[in-house]
Enzyme design. Structure first.
Site, PDB file in Angstrom:
ATOM      1  N   LYS A   3       0.857  -1.176   0.000  1.00  0.00           N
ATOM      2  CA  LYS A   3       0.000   0.000   0.000  1.00  0.00           C
ATOM      3  C   LYS A   3       0.897   1.231   0.000  1.00  0.00           C
ATOM      4  CE  LYS A   3      -4.230  -1.724   0.373  1.00  0.00           C
ATOM      5  NZ  LYS A   3      -5.346  -1.376  -0.539  1.00  0.00           N
ATOM      6  N   LYS A  14     -13.063  -7.626  -8.155  1.00  0.00           N
ATOM      7  CA  LYS A  14     -13.633  -7.992  -6.857  1.00  0.00           C
ATOM      8  C   LYS A  14     -15.133  -8.152  -7.069  1.00  0.00           C
ATOM      9  CE  LYS A  14     -10.472  -5.231  -4.017  1.00  0.00           C
ATOM     10  NZ  LYS A  14     -10.343  -3.986  -3.221  1.00  0.00           N
TER      11      LYS A  14
HETATM   12  O1  OSB Z   1      -7.866  -1.648  -2.265  1.00  0.00           O
HETATM   13  O2  OSB Z   1      -7.479  -3.685  -2.658  1.00  0.00           O
HETATM   14  C1  OSB Z   1      -7.873  -2.802  -1.873  1.00  0.00           C
HETATM   15  C2  OSB Z   1      -8.603  -4.329   1.567  1.00  0.00           C
HETATM   16  C3  OSB Z   1      -9.749  -3.668   1.915  1.00  0.00           C
HETATM   17  C4  OSB Z   1     -10.250  -2.708   1.055  1.00  0.00           C
HETATM   18  C5  OSB Z   1      -9.605  -2.425  -0.152  1.00  0.00           C
HETATM   19  C6  OSB Z   1      -8.451  -3.114  -0.511  1.00  0.00           C
HETATM   20  C7  OSB Z   1      -7.934  -4.054   0.379  1.00  0.00           C
HETATM   21  C8  OSB Z   1      -6.697  -4.765   0.138  1.00  0.00           C
HETATM   22  C9  OSB Z   1      -6.501  -6.049   0.917  1.00  0.00           C
HETATM   23  O3  OSB Z   1      -5.797  -4.343  -0.552  1.00  0.00           O
HETATM   24  C10 OSB Z   1      -6.500  -7.242   0.131  1.00  0.00           C
HETATM   25  C11 OSB Z   1      -6.674  -8.521   0.898  1.00  0.00           C
HETATM   26  O4  OSB Z   1      -7.819  -8.937   1.161  1.00  0.00           O
HETATM   27  O5  OSB Z   1      -5.660  -9.151   1.194  1.00  0.00           O
HETATM   28 MG    MG Z   2      -7.072  -1.788  -4.282  1.00  0.00          MG
END
Ligand code: OSB
Ligand code: MG
Length: 363
Positions: free
Chosen positions: A157, A256
């Site tokens: 991130k 997703k």
């Molecule tokens: O932006 O991909 C994202 C988790 C919660 C909300 C948004 C995101 C994410 C992650 C985590 O990046 C991914 C995971 O479940 O390992």
């Molecule tokens: Mg993302």
């Protein structure tokens, strides 16, 4: 999922501590507060997991809102045999309902979600998402640990003030690692020259650098960076994916199911991308084993050529809600049993439940 008779919908809230806190520019999570659904049909029951988080900081949905729209609008329509498409928006809430109904239907038919979606892989490469940490040392330790566990791809991130330096440090320590970053929309086109510095690190992609509605900005950035642009929040449907690709706003798509309203629409996003030659990967929303099982089925489709944010149970929850998903040589097995192929463990389910409510058709 046409015409299935649902006789009861159970809405259940759970609270599960995360093994490691997860921080991004969009949210900070220590504990997963999630909504689960259980639908009952005359032949079977099915489970759904709503991926909405506690606060509306990733997209507009949040778990209390999703709970309300399922209770007030979606469950009554489902119990009356009506189409859910009449309700606008709320893709995560709808996706959870669809998941539960699909699970029940597929269990009754003895068919796996993987086969129903058209999956072709028996196992998928596992990736892991690493949140923003307090300092560089903590980040390097976290990445070292996941690499040692065998993860085949790491996503970091990033946000303004936490980008070139941490990404460069991880790259210096892991020269051959498949590495990518996710900004959750924290930058604007004014940051393009700064983001171009990430080109030095051979990243697989940069995910959602700009706001979700800024397709033209992403298209301009794509012309200025060597690193491929991947979209997450912007891709709300197969139609949105087609538009983003046509505009040159992305060369990769994160899929997703919750964000696009369900696994069936997720398959359509996959199909649009595959037809355009755009690689896709399965995003994650810190799911329990229920959502993880469904994501593995999705990730087994042929166009999912990049490792997703689909990690082992141990990266998120101990214990997980289901039988744990474990890494084997950096891969996770795709469930093959009927429906999701997994169910909640009754003891764990009972211990994490904070609220249960059942809705039946009016007498
Ligand atoms: O932006 O991909 C994202 C988790 C919660 C909300 C948004 C995101 C994410 C992650 C985590 O990046 C991914 C995971 O479940 O390992
Ligand atoms: Mg993302």
């Amino acid at each position: 999922m046409g015409g299935v008779k649902v006789v009861e919908v159970e809405l259940r809230r759970i609270r599960m501590p995360l093994v490691a806190p997860f921080r991004s520019s969009a949210s900070s999570t220590l504990e997963r507060d999630a909504l689960l659904l259980r639908v009952v049909t005359p032949e079977a029951e099915g489970w759904g997991e709503c991926v909405a988080m506690a606060a509306p900081t990733y997209t507009a949905e949040y778990v209390d809102g999703a709970h309300h729209v399922v209770r007030t609008h979606l469950a009554p329509r489902l119990l009356a045999g009506h189409d859910l498409a009449a309700v606008k928006g709320h893709p995560m809430a709808k996706a959870a309902v669809e998941m539960a109904v699909l699970d029940a239907e597929l269990r009754a038919a003895g068919r796996s979600l993987k086969d129903h979606l058209g999956g072709v892989r028996v196992e998928v490469d596992a990736g892991v998402a690493v949140g923003i940490t307090d300092d560089l040392g903590a980040l390097l330790d976290a990445v070292d640990g996941y690499v040692a566990e065998g993860y085949r791809r790491v996503k970091l991130k990033v946000q303004p003030g936490w980008d070139v330096e941490p990404v460069g440090a991880v790259r210096a320590r892991h020269p051959d690692l498949l590495l990518q970053v996710d900004a959750n929309g924290a930058y604007t086109l004014a940051d393009a020259d700064h983001l171009a510095r990430l080109d030095a690190f051979d990243l697989a992609l940069i995910e959602q650098p700009f706001a979700d509605d800024d397709l033209l900005g992403h298209a301009e950035l794509a012309r200025r960076l060597r690193t491929p642009i991947c979209l997450d929040e912007s891709i709300t449907s197969a139609a949105a994916a087609a538009a983003a690709i046509a505009l040159g706003a992305c060369g990769v798509v994160n899929i997703k199911a919750g964000r696009v309203g369900g696994y069936l629409e997720a398959r359509r996003v996959h199909d649009v991308c595959q037809a355009a030659g755009v690689p896709v990967w399965c995003g994650g929303m810190l799911e329990t084993g229920l959502g993880r099982a469904a994501n593995l089925a999705l990730a087994s489709l042929p166009g999912f050529t990049l490792p997703g944010d689909v990690s082992a149970s141990a990266r998120y929850y101990d214990p997980d809600l289901t039988k744990p998903f474990v890494l084997h040589d950096g891969r996770l097995a795709v469930p093959t049993g009927p429906g999701l192929g997994v169910t909640p463990r009754p003891d764990v389910l009972a211990s994490v439940t904070t609220d249960v409510e059942r809705i039946r058709p009016p007498a």
